[in-house]
Design a protein around this motif. Structure first.
Motif, mmCIF file in Angstrom:
data_model
loop_
_atom_site.group_PDB
_atom_site.id
_atom_site.type_symbol
_atom_site.label_atom_id
_atom_site.label_comp_id
_atom_site.label_asym_id
_atom_site.label_seq_id
_atom_site.Cartn_x
_atom_site.Cartn_y
_atom_site.Cartn_z
ATOM 1 N N ASP A 1 26.684 24.265 4.022
ATOM 2 C CA ASP A 1 26.630 23.433 5.222
ATOM 3 C C ASP A 1 27.891 23.603 6.065
ATOM 4 O O ASP A 1 27.840 23.471 7.293
ATOM 5 C CB ASP A 1 26.484 21.953 4.836
ATOM 6 N N LEU A 2 29.025 23.877 5.384
ATOM 7 C CA LEU A 2 30.285 24.071 6.087
ATOM 8 C C LEU A 2 31.099 25.139 5.363
ATOM 9 O O LEU A 2 31.275 25.073 4.139
ATOM 10 C CB LEU A 2 31.081 22.758 6.129
ATOM 11 N N VAL A 3 31.583 26.111 6.125
ATOM 12 C CA VAL A 3 32.454 27.159 5.583
ATOM 13 C C VAL A 3 33.793 27.065 6.306
ATOM 14 O O VAL A 3 33.847 27.082 7.541
ATOM 15 C CB VAL A 3 31.841 28.557 5.772
ATOM 16 N N ILE A 4 34.863 26.984 5.531
ATOM 17 C CA ILE A 4 36.205 26.847 6.085
ATOM 18 C C ILE A 4 36.984 28.119 5.790
ATOM 19 O O ILE A 4 37.193 28.480 4.632
ATOM 20 C CB ILE A 4 36.915 25.623 5.481
ATOM 21 N N VAL B 1 30.644 36.155 7.492
ATOM 22 C CA VAL B 1 30.129 34.787 7.571
ATOM 23 C C VAL B 1 29.223 34.705 8.791
ATOM 24 O O VAL B 1 29.619 35.083 9.902
ATOM 25 C CB VAL B 1 31.285 33.778 7.680
ATOM 26 N N VAL B 2 28.000 34.232 8.581
ATOM 27 C CA VAL B 2 26.998 34.185 9.652
ATOM 28 C C VAL B 2 26.524 32.745 9.831
ATOM 29 O O VAL B 2 25.777 32.212 9.001
ATOM 30 C CB VAL B 2 25.789 35.085 9.321
ATOM 31 N N PRO B 3 26.956 32.060 10.901
ATOM 32 C CA PRO B 3 26.492 30.687 11.134
ATOM 33 C C PRO B 3 25.106 30.658 11.744
ATOM 34 O O PRO B 3 24.600 31.678 12.240
ATOM 35 C CB PRO B 3 27.531 30.142 12.120
ATOM 36 N N GLY B 4 24.485 29.485 11.679
ATOM 37 C CA GLY B 4 23.244 29.252 12.398
ATOM 38 C C GLY B 4 21.985 29.774 11.758
ATOM 39 O O GLY B 4 20.957 29.894 12.432
ATOM 40 N N GLY C 1 21.559 27.270 6.707
ATOM 41 C CA GLY C 1 22.962 26.912 6.858
ATOM 42 C C GLY C 1 23.798 28.113 7.233
ATOM 43 O O GLY C 1 23.316 29.054 7.868
ATOM 44 N N VAL C 2 25.058 28.079 6.816
ATOM 45 C CA VAL C 2 25.982 29.181 7.106
ATOM 46 C C VAL C 2 25.904 30.187 5.961
ATOM 47 O O VAL C 2 26.120 29.853 4.798
ATOM 48 C CB VAL C 2 27.430 28.673 7.256
ATOM 49 N N LEU C 3 25.590 31.428 6.302
ATOM 50 C CA LEU C 3 25.418 32.476 5.293
ATOM 51 C C LEU C 3 26.757 33.165 5.033
ATOM 52 O O LEU C 3 27.454 33.567 5.963
ATOM 53 C CB LEU C 3 24.393 33.505 5.784
ATOM 54 N N PRO D 1 29.063 24.988 15.006
ATOM 55 C CA PRO D 1 28.704 24.115 13.887
ATOM 56 C C PRO D 1 28.684 24.867 12.562
ATOM 57 O O PRO D 1 28.143 25.973 12.466
ATOM 58 C CB PRO D 1 27.298 23.627 14.270
ATOM 59 N N GLY D 2 29.317 24.280 11.563
ATOM 60 C CA GLY D 2 29.271 24.840 10.218
ATOM 61 C C GLY D 2 30.409 25.767 9.855
ATOM 62 O O GLY D 2 30.489 26.211 8.704
#
Length: 374
Positions: free
Chosen positions: A147-150, A126-129, A133-135, A285-286
């Motif tokens: 937009d958001l990964v949990i 998981v790659v934010p920023g 969005g979050v890849l 973020p994200g």
């Protein structure tokens, strides 16, 4: 415009989050590594606490269904000495609903309901920023952005490295699990010994715990202090070799107690790992975490309850966020609340594990008396 939200992991935390958000009319992408719901055994039974797991199910609108499936009689608890003497035998009142039991598989199916899970989606990174969005990268080479990964993907989370460098460490205590089927018919003596709920026997640096599931199924855990490589030279796939090793480890214990191991059908090696007691991270973020991915702790009844409550609370916070710009603030506020509560429970369960598998078996009995006075 709706947020693109993905939850990684189809366990209690991720499914509760998705189910509560679904109730509020928000779609969620659920990504689960297993190829199907029944790809592997779902595990044992869970006791859902009134102010935690049951509260989460209330937020999901599933209390009535849970009450139909749960087993209040499963709250019964019996403590034996290694010689077979009954030291404590607590029976719940007929109206006791503080911690009823439910099989993990039944809970999973209850939470799944109308949710659309993408099975067989193995997340590798998981790659934010990023600009979009979050890849999220997958083992099959595909990738998607959200937009958001949990991260609700457990102890060895693939999401956690995106926001924290923490990794689980071994507690020094190992559990080897086995099970008995159709216990009331095939092993009536053991069925009477275990009772309607759980039975535990504590010795010096070791314990045997048996817990009823539905349908006459019993899970048994042999817990003991040992180095991580205690099984060097032992083929863990050799059922009889593992059985012999465990019987030697518990040599001298009462024959009916050891029958829990003698009649076990297979053995699973489960060293107990935990994350640091006060695990936090600088907000990214994200991306955020739930359950074991955020605060892996000893399996003493709190983990799944915390995970479900966190999932429900995060979903409600997101649903209540008034605008697109408020999503990150809702997640940030949730994390602060989660860290404080999880830190308290991590300390409690860490101390509890030290006392339950300790050089002094009286410590284990004291833990039981503090939680459930006789």
């Amino acid at each position: 415009m709706r947020h693109r939200i993905a939850v990684i992991g189809g366990g209690p935390a991720g499914l509760t989050f998705a189910r509560v958000l679904h109730r509020h009319g928000h779609p969620v992408t659920i990504l689960e590594r297993d190829p199907a719901p029944d790809a592997r055994p779902p595990g044992g039974t869970l006791d859902l606490h009134e102010g935690m797991g049951q509260l989460a199910l209330e937020k999901a609108g599933l209390v009535a269904e849970f009450q139909e499936l749960s087993r209040p009689e499963g709250q019964a608890m019996r403590i034996l000495d290694a010689d077979g003497t009954v030291l404590r035998d607590w029976q719940p009142r007929p109206d006791e609903r503080a911690n009823p039991e439910i099989d993990r598989g039944q809970l999973r199916d209850l939470l799944l309901g109308p949710l659309d899970v993408q099975w067989g989606r193995d997340v590798t990174e998981v790659v934010p920023g990023t600009r979009d969005g979050v890849l999220v990268r997958f083992a099959d080479g595909r990738q998607e952005t959200f937009d958001l990964v949990i991260g609700a993907d457990g102890a060895w989370s693939r999401v956690r490295p995106a926001i924290s460098s923490a990794t689980p460490h071994y507690t020094g205590i190992t559990s080897v699990e086995t099970s008995l089927d159709d216990v009331d018919t095939r092993h009536p003596g053991l069925a009477r010994l275990i009772g309607d709920g759980s039975m535990a026997v504590y010795g010096v640096n070791r314990a045997l715990v048996a817990q009823r599931n539905s349908g006459g199924h019993v899970k048994v855990g042999a817990q003991f202090r040992a180095p991580l490589d205690w099984h060097a030279g032992l083929d863990l796939a050799d059922v009889e070799a593992v059985r012999s090793s465990l019987l030697a480890l518990f040599d001298g214990w009462a024959a009916p107690v050891l029958d829990l191991l003698r009649h076990g059908t297979a053995f699973a090696h489960r060293p107990l790992y935990v994350l640091p007691v006060s695990h936090t991270w600088t907000h990214v973020p994200g991306v955020t975490l739930l359950g074991d991915a955020a605060h892996l702790m000893p399996p003493l009844g709190a983990g799944a309850n915390l995970a479900m409550l966190e999932g429900a609370e995060l979903a409600e916070s997101i649903a209540a966020a008034p605008g697109p710009g408020d999503l990150d603030e809702a997640v940030r506020a949730f994390e602060e609340q989660m860290w404080a509560r999880a830190g308290r429970w991590a300390k409690i369960t860490a101390a509890g594990l030290e006392r339950l598998v300790s050089p002094d078996p009286a410590q284990a009995l004291a833990v039981f008396d503090e939680v459930q006075p006789s």
